[in-house]
Every structure is written in C-alpha cells, then in structure tokens.
Design a protein around this motif. Sequence first.
Motif, PDB file in Angstrom:
ATOM      1  N   THR A 104      -2.273   1.235   6.378  1.00 17.08           N
ATOM      2  CA  THR A 104      -2.409   1.665   4.986  1.00 17.08           C
ATOM      3  C   THR A 104      -3.053   0.545   4.167  1.00 17.08           C
ATOM      4  N   PRO A 105      -3.874   0.910   3.186  1.00 17.36           N
ATOM      5  CA  PRO A 105      -4.580  -0.124   2.413  1.00 17.36           C
ATOM      6  C   PRO A 105      -3.628  -0.940   1.544  1.00 17.36           C
ATOM      7  N   LYS A 106      -3.896  -2.249   1.461  1.00 16.18           N
ATOM      8  CA  LYS A 106      -3.139  -3.096   0.555  1.00 16.18           C
ATOM      9  C   LYS A 106      -3.567  -2.809  -0.877  1.00 16.18           C
ATOM     10  N   ARG A 107      -2.574  -2.754  -1.770  1.00 17.84           N
ATOM     11  CA  ARG A 107      -2.852  -2.415  -3.161  1.00 17.84           C
ATOM     12  C   ARG A 107      -2.054  -3.302  -4.104  1.00 17.84           C
ATOM     13  N   ASN A 108      -2.625  -3.555  -5.276  1.00 20.67           N
ATOM     14  CA  ASN A 108      -1.842  -3.946  -6.433  1.00 20.67           C
ATOM     15  C   ASN A 108      -1.573  -2.666  -7.212  1.00 20.67           C
ATOM     16  N   GLU A 109      -0.305  -2.454  -7.594  1.00 21.86           N
ATOM     17  CA  GLU A 109       0.086  -1.167  -8.162  1.00 21.86           C
ATOM     18  C   GLU A 109       0.927  -1.357  -9.416  1.00 21.86           C
ATOM     19  N   SER A 110       0.867  -0.375 -10.293  1.00 22.70           N
ATOM     20  CA  SER A 110       1.740  -0.361 -11.461  1.00 22.70           C
ATOM     21  C   SER A 110       2.064   1.076 -11.825  1.00 22.70           C
ATOM     22  N   TYR A 111       3.182   1.231 -12.539  1.00 18.63           N
ATOM     23  CA  TYR A 111       3.600   2.558 -12.993  1.00 18.63           C
ATOM     24  C   TYR A 111       4.165   2.412 -14.401  1.00 18.63           C
ATOM     25  N   ASN A 112       3.465   2.997 -15.386  1.00 18.46           N
ATOM     26  CA  ASN A 112       3.860   2.916 -16.787  1.00 18.46           C
ATOM     27  C   ASN A 112       4.638   4.163 -17.197  1.00 18.46           C
ATOM     28  N   MET A 113       5.819   3.956 -17.776  1.00 21.87           N
ATOM     29  CA  MET A 113       6.681   5.058 -18.224  1.00 21.87           C
ATOM     30  C   MET A 113       6.976   4.881 -19.706  1.00 21.87           C
TER      31      MET A 113
ATOM     32  N   ARG B  15       2.527  -6.500  -6.564  1.00 24.74           N
ATOM     33  CA  ARG B  15       1.331  -7.172  -6.056  1.00 24.74           C
ATOM     34  C   ARG B  15       1.522  -7.439  -4.574  1.00 24.74           C
ATOM     35  N   ALA B  16       0.565  -6.996  -3.772  1.00 28.84           N
ATOM     36  CA  ALA B  16       0.633  -7.195  -2.327  1.00 28.84           C
ATOM     37  C   ALA B  16       0.423  -8.669  -1.988  1.00 28.84           C
ATOM     38  N   ILE B  17       0.843  -9.055  -0.778  1.00 31.62           N
ATOM     39  CA  ILE B  17       0.564 -10.401  -0.277  1.00 31.62           C
ATOM     40  C   ILE B  17      -0.947 -10.539  -0.124  1.00 31.62           C
TER      41      ILE B  17
ATOM     42  N   THR C 197       5.977  -9.790  -0.935  1.00 30.50           N
ATOM     43  CA  THR C 197       5.432  -8.870  -1.934  1.00 30.50           C
ATOM     44  C   THR C 197       6.117  -9.123  -3.272  1.00 30.50           C
ATOM     45  N   ARG C 198       5.336  -9.222  -4.326  1.00 31.82           N
ATOM     46  CA  ARG C 198       5.863  -9.604  -5.634  1.00 31.82           C
ATOM     47  C   ARG C 198       6.024  -8.382  -6.541  1.00 31.82           C
TER      48      ARG C 198
END
Length: 352
Positions: free
Chosen positions: A113-122, A195-197, A280-281
Amino acid sequence: MAPATTHHLYPPFPAELPTAPLVSVSLAKLKASDGAESKAFFDACRSLGFFYLDTTGSPLGCSLVAEAERLNDLQARFFKMPNHEKEEYAREKVDPFFGYRHGDLGTCHDDGTPKRNESYNMRKDDFEGNCEALPHPSLIKKHWALLQSYVRHCRAVIDLMLTHLEVHLELPIGTLANLHRIKERSGDHVRFNQRAIQPYSDGDAKQGEHTDFGTLTILFNWLGGLQIRRPDTEDWVYVKPVPGHASINLGDSLVKFTAGILRSNVHRVVVPPAPQDTITRNSLVYFSRPEDTVVLRRLRGGLIDKQPRAETVEPEMTSQEWILRRSVGDLKGVYTHSGGLELRPQMAAGRV
C-alpha cells in the motif's frame, strides 16, 4: 497530580537536542486568575506566540489530556481503515475544507500500500449541532460523544485564554469572546494527523513553513517533529513533547485583531529526531477560528489604539474567506504583521 499519558511507550526524545524556548503556563493558575501566571501567558503571546499549557492540578486540563489520549487511539484506528474507505470522506466529496486529505509519498509499505501523509478535519459545528453534519465513517459516529466533549473542553480552555487576552489588551470583557461564540458557525475543527515514516527533505520542510490561519491552536504530540523558527536567531528548533502539556500557538486572526501586538510564529513539521524517526507520527489538533462572518481587521480600544497605523491597508475579508484562501486557495504561506503574506507554491498534507 499530573494526568496520565502514553508518552513513555514511545522512543525517548533526545536529551541533547536544542529545543524551542517555550515557557510553561499553568491552566489551573489561569483559571484562578493568578496575576503572575496571566502576565507570563501574555508575555508568551507577544514574544514567541507559542507556549506549553500545563494541565497539572486542573480538572479541565486532566479531562482534556484523558480525552486526547483516547482520541489518539481512535485516530490510529481511523488511519488503519482501508484507503478506499477513507477516500469516501475526502474533501473533494464532502466539503472544500473539512474531511479526509492525503498526499502520497511515492513509496510503499511492506504490504504494497502507498505511504501517505494523511489528515482528517472534523468541524466543531457538526458536534455542536449548528448545521447538518457532514458524512463521517461509522468509527467516528461511534465516538461522537467523546469528540463532542473534547470540542467543548478545548473551547473552555480557549475562552479562558481569550478573557485573559482581553484584560491585558485593556479591551472590554467579551470583545474577543464575542467573535468566537461556540454556537455560531466557524472554521473551528478537530484534526487527526498521521505522517508516515520517511526521510528528511529540505524541499518538504520549506514547503511546510506556515503560520496558523485562525485564533488559538491546541496541539497534542507524542513524538517530536514540530519545529518553530526562533524570531531572535531565525534557527529552526524542535518543540519537545511534554507529558501532561499541550502546545499552544496563536494564529493570524489575533495578529490582525491586535495590529501586531500578538505574535503568530512560523512553524513547520519535519521528520522526528532519532530514535523517534522509526515510528509513524500522529498528532491531535484543535484549531479555533473566528466566526465565519467576522471581518478580519484591526479592533478598536485599549492598547490597540496606541499601535501605529500601517502605511498600506490590507484588503479585508471574512474569516471564512481568509481560511479557505489560506488553506486551499491563493494565499498559502507565512503571514506576519510586519511582512504581510509570504506565499508558498504548495503545502503538504497533514503538516502539523
């Protein structure tokens, strides 16, 4: 007694590393209207725009830390959801700003699976019932009460800080608070970040330099990675995560409202220092913003009236317009009262 946290479960932050000179401000003492603590708080807001909020001895603070720990567990579960499920709640599908966002890094995990930096705003308004809620995955809906409580505790802390700012700015009580009413529509939101490694990149670090768009930000970190640019030396230094403490920083709106009395400091997120760079941070953020219809401009009264007038008049816009243009529009970058807006060509996802 200090609230319990899970910082001890992570690799230690290196003791020899230079760190940002954040002062520690006691939430319990602010709540008790301690004069010396209130002055230390105001001084930090003027000089660096960043400080630690010590929750020790504060029932409100202990609740906030306990909920942050639970939400850190929840966000780890959220980001483990299959990518196609998370993408059902992408910004492109639910809202121009709120929802899921990711940036692929061009490499893959061991499972392909691709490494990603991710966020989720609620958004706060969903939890307060100020509008029809946006779609959310069932995992989030199952923990709705926890998120509601966290939002209200964050807002209680923010409202307290706004009151202290009003006193020191010699403004009528309620001047700032009445621009941030919890039951009015605003850009306030909770953000999950992951944030991925990944290796350090000068280009990514430069692109990620920013000031926050809004009013006050409450940040919980378990690993290093957040850096601020010291105004005295221009050096970039890490902000060390401290158990039982939130990192607080001021945003652009307070700079605009106070004609530059208060400071919104430049910061960024980079790879954590070793040995934390093998993990992973995740970080948990609450962003407060003025109400959507509030026009971002210099307020009148108190110390603000004693500030010099700028030679050039900045274009005025509402909080909602400022946030959209700063986040996904044409005004991405670093904002300061003296220098205006220093634009960036592109900002990375999940930067905090």
